[in-house]
Design a protein around this motif. Structure first.
Motif, short mmCIF file in Angstrom:
data_model
loop_
_atom_site.label_atom_id
_atom_site.label_comp_id
_atom_site.label_asym_id
_atom_site.label_seq_id
_atom_site.Cartn_x
_atom_site.Cartn_y
_atom_site.Cartn_z
N LEU A 95 0.83 -1.20 0.00
CA LEU A 95 0.00 0.00 0.00
C LEU A 95 0.86 1.26 0.00
O LEU A 95 0.65 2.17 -0.81
N PHE A 96 1.84 1.31 0.90
CA PHE A 96 2.64 2.52 1.01
C PHE A 96 3.68 2.63 -0.11
O PHE A 96 4.13 3.73 -0.42
N MET A 97 4.05 1.51 -0.72
CA MET A 97 4.86 1.60 -1.93
C MET A 97 4.11 2.35 -3.02
O MET A 97 4.67 3.14 -3.79
N ALA A 98 2.79 2.08 -3.07
CA ALA A 98 1.97 2.67 -4.13
C ALA A 98 1.55 4.11 -3.83
O ALA A 98 1.37 4.90 -4.75
N THR A 99 1.41 4.46 -2.56
CA THR A 99 0.83 5.76 -2.22
C THR A 99 1.84 6.79 -1.73
O THR A 99 1.57 8.00 -1.80
N ASP A 102 6.49 10.95 -0.22
CA ASP A 102 7.66 11.33 0.57
C ASP A 102 8.14 10.11 1.34
O ASP A 102 7.60 9.76 2.39
N LEU A 103 9.16 9.42 0.81
CA LEU A 103 9.61 8.17 1.41
C LEU A 103 10.25 8.35 2.78
O LEU A 103 10.39 7.39 3.53
N SER A 104 10.60 9.58 3.13
CA SER A 104 11.22 9.80 4.44
C SER A 104 10.25 9.54 5.59
O SER A 104 10.68 9.30 6.72
N SER A 105 8.95 9.58 5.33
CA SER A 105 7.96 9.34 6.38
C SER A 105 7.28 7.98 6.26
O SER A 105 6.41 7.64 7.07
N ILE A 107 8.29 4.81 6.74
CA ILE A 107 8.45 3.85 7.83
C ILE A 107 7.61 4.23 9.04
O ILE A 107 7.05 3.38 9.74
N THR A 108 7.47 5.54 9.29
CA THR A 108 6.63 6.00 10.39
C THR A 108 5.17 5.67 10.13
O THR A 108 4.47 5.19 11.02
N HIS A 109 4.71 5.90 8.91
CA HIS A 109 3.32 5.64 8.57
C HIS A 109 3.00 4.15 8.64
O HIS A 109 1.92 3.77 9.11
N ILE A 110 3.91 3.30 8.16
CA ILE A 110 3.68 1.86 8.25
C ILE A 110 3.60 1.42 9.71
O ILE A 110 2.72 0.65 10.10
N GLY A 111 4.53 1.91 10.52
CA GLY A 111 4.55 1.54 11.93
C GLY A 111 3.30 1.99 12.66
O GLY A 111 2.71 1.22 13.44
N ILE A 112 2.86 3.21 12.42
CA ILE A 112 1.65 3.73 13.07
C ILE A 112 0.42 2.95 12.61
O ILE A 112 -0.46 2.61 13.41
N SER A 113 0.35 2.65 11.31
CA SER A 113 -0.80 1.90 10.79
C SER A 113 -0.87 0.52 11.41
O SER A 113 -1.95 0.07 11.85
N PHE A 114 0.25 -0.16 11.51
CA PHE A 114 0.27 -1.50 12.09
C PHE A 114 -0.02 -1.45 13.59
O PHE A 114 -0.74 -2.31 14.12
#
Length: 272
Positions: A95-99, A102-105, A107-114
């Motif tokens: 999902l985050f590969m596609a959306t 700004d790749l700098s954030s 890992i934070t978004h994946i962690g928060i989502s999980f």
């Protein structure tokens, strides 16, 4: 007692009776629908707090996976749940590969989502697991009555005699007096409830469970307060007058429900 505290108590008195009636007399699937609805609302509020700038597809996918995880935990087994967790991580990465722009954030978004999926979807599912146990209806009501009694006792004792701050960095209004009041209120309610509805349960066990539920309920409260502090908001939402959002009402159950379930499953069952 201030105006806010009185409003909280009045709203609580309106919410408690229909909730108890539904859990006590409706078929078990009604509780499942209630938990899933609360999971949806809690996840929506969580992502509004933690990822306010996220895309709608990211929130929709995360909320959907949280609800599916709740169902998997409730009606599946660990042989299915473990690979489903792998699938969740895989789907989040895709999902985050596609959306992500700004790749700098990322890992934070994946962690928060999980984290949100596990924090609400996984933990709250334990209410359904408790309902599926022997005397499950009574134990769910035991949990709710004990948690709510602890919350009300903490509010009353903290507002009336609270002097010594418990952890002002996270929650400046919480006091040691409120914590002790919560535990005492939980113990009294647990004893009365067990005498009436669970008479075969050892009263010492009821006290032990009440202390555990009271303590884990406070941990859940502090955890949500920490998240709100991080997001710089007072409430998770405005769904319930005087109480804030759904997540503000769920917080005390998120760790106390797993505590009760695993205690009954691993300890209480072995003593029978």
């Amino acid at each position: 007692m201030g105006k806010i505290e009185r409003k909280k108590i009045k709203t609580g008195l309106l919410i408690i009776p229909p909730t108890i009636l539904l859990i006590g007399f409706a078929p078990p699937f009604i509780l499942t629908l209630m938990v899933l609805g609360a999971t949806y609302l809690g996840l929506r509020e969580f992502y509004n707090l933690a990822l306010p700038q996220s895309r709608w597809i990211e929130r929709l996918m995360s909320i959907g996976m949280g609800i599916l995880l709740s169902l998997m935990v409730s009606y599946g087994n660990m042989k299915l749940t473990s690979p489903f967790l792998v699938l969740i991580l895989l789907l989040l990465c895709i999902l985050f590969m596609a959306t992500s722009q700004d790749l700098s954030s990322t890992i934070t978004h994946i962690g928060i989502s999980f984290f949100g999926i596990c924090y609400i979807g996984f933990l709250l599912a334990h209410v359904i697991l408790i309902r599926q146990m022997d005397d499950g209806r009574e134990w769910v009501l035991f949990l709710i009555a004990t948690v709510w009694a602890g919350d009300i006792s903490a509010l009353l004792s903290g507002s009336l005699i609270g002097r010594h701050k418990l952890y002002p960095k996270i929650s400046p209004n919480k006091t040691y007096e409120g914590l002790f009041g919560a535990i005492i209120g939980s113990i009294i309610t647990a004893l009365v409830f067990s005498i009436i509805f669970l008479p075969r349960i050892n009263k010492g066990l009821s006290v032990l469970l009440a202390i555990g539920i009271g303590i884990f309920g406070q941990f859940g409260d502090f955890t949500e307060s920490m998240l709100k502090r991080s997001a710089r908001v007072k409430d998770s939402g405005s769904l319930i007058p005087g109480h804030g959002g759904m997540l503000d009402r769920l917080d005390s159950f998120l760790f106390s429900a797993p505590f009760l379930h695993y205690f009954l499953y691993y300890i209480f069952k072995e003593t029978q």
